[in-house]
Design an enzyme around this catalytic site. Structure first.
Site, PDB file in Angstrom:
ATOM      1  CG  HIS A  76     -18.653  -2.043 -10.290  1.00  0.00           C
ATOM      2  ND1 HIS A  76     -18.515  -0.986  -9.427  1.00  0.00           N
ATOM      3  CD2 HIS A  76     -19.549  -1.653 -11.236  1.00  0.00           C
ATOM      4  CE1 HIS A  76     -19.268   0.006  -9.828  1.00  0.00           C
ATOM      5  NE2 HIS A  76     -19.912  -0.364 -10.913  1.00  0.00           N
ATOM      6  CG  HIS A 121     -22.525  -1.648  -7.457  1.00  0.00           C
ATOM      7  ND1 HIS A 121     -22.029  -2.186  -8.617  1.00  0.00           N
ATOM      8  CD2 HIS A 121     -23.499  -0.788  -7.832  1.00  0.00           C
ATOM      9  CE1 HIS A 121     -22.676  -1.686  -9.647  1.00  0.00           C
ATOM     10  NE2 HIS A 121     -23.571  -0.823  -9.206  1.00  0.00           N
TER      11      HIS A 121
END
Ligand code: PAF
Length: 270
Positions: free
Chosen positions: A34, A37
């Site tokens: 997501h 990250h």
């Protein structure tokens, strides 16, 4: 996209970067990527010449009753997101490569692994430090990026790297939140439409605790009143020992919404 699957191939890819004077950054992940990250990857690209993310769902950090089987696996989507950031190489080892038969070693950081997450998930940090230690030794990145969302994990890994003289610099990256302040997490995908308005109260109640507007007991009750089904902890503690001792400079929470466990943390207003 170049996908490295073995330690031998990782080393063969990594070695020429030293004589070329290229700085390598490393982003450990379990996939289901997501924005949180992706922010680690952006920082990694910014701080180094080459950024190598890895994707490996590490069974050793899940207890038997936890969500390993259900953990979202979205490899094609993850690779696409990484490609769109300009990532050319990703390390995606198989389980047999990482934990071959007769694997016997674990890495344990003692004191700071015990409170909070360590109390409620006793197997967790040993699983994390074992895999992160292995991965760091496999590719020896100059820089490793980890999110502050898992703040105790970040500090435990910093301790391990110091204790074992692993030659990498651990850089923490601020938690990425959605427009309601909910910390992004792969586990947010388990939340139903009815859960979401409750979930977003987590950061708001924690913020009140961090700004001394309410105390721990009131924060605990506020979470239950908001609709959380169970609160593991909602506390102020020292950001190095994770105990209620010395300077209480970090507020941390772990609470359940049905089967979904959410965590969050933030600095305490001093
Ligand atoms: O934070 C995570 O996603 C994991 O705990 C990590 C650091 C990738 C180790 O498996």
């Amino acid at each position: 996209m170049h996908i490295i699957k073995t330690v031998a191939d990782l080393r063969a890819w990594r070695e020429p970067l030293w004589p070329d004077g290229k700085i390598l950054s490393f982003v450990p992940t379990m996939g289901a990527l997501h924005e949180g990250h992706l922010e680690l990857v952006r920082v990694g690209l910014d701080q180094a010449d080459i950024c190598l993310p890895y994707i490996f769902v590490n069974p050793k950090q899940f207890a038997e009753n936890e969500d390993l089987a259900a953990y979202p696996k979205t490899l094609d989507d993850d690779l696409e997101k990484l490609r769109s950031l300009g990532i050319g190489t990703v390390y995606v080892p198989d389980i047999a490569e990482i934990y071959p038969q007769n694997f016997q070693t674990t890495v344990t950081v003692s004191d700071i692994s015990k409170p909070l997450e360590g109390e409620y998930r006793p197997h967790f940090f040993q699983g994390v430090t074992t895999i992160v230690c292995k991965m760091l030794l496999q590719c020896l990145p100059e820089i490793t990026l980890l999110g502050e969302k898992d703040f105790q994990q970040l500090q435990v890994i910093r301790q391990m790297v110091r204790d074992l003289n692993i030659p990498t610099k651990i850089n923490g990256v601020e938690t990425v939140r959605d427009h309601h302040g909910l910390a992004l997490s792969s586990r947010n995908s388990y939340l139903s439409a009815d859960d979401y308005p409750i979930a977003v109260q987590l950061n708001k109640i924690l913020r009140k605790l961090a700004f001394h507007e309410i105390n721990e007991e009131q924060a605990h009750q506020a979470l239950l009143d908001a609709g959380f089904t169970k609160v593991d902890y909602c506390t102020l503690c020292n950001s190095h020992s994770f105990k209620a001792e010395g300077v209480l400079d970090r507020a941390l929470v772990a609470a359940w919404l049905g089967d979904t466990r959410l965590i969050d943390n933030m600095p305490v207003s001093m």
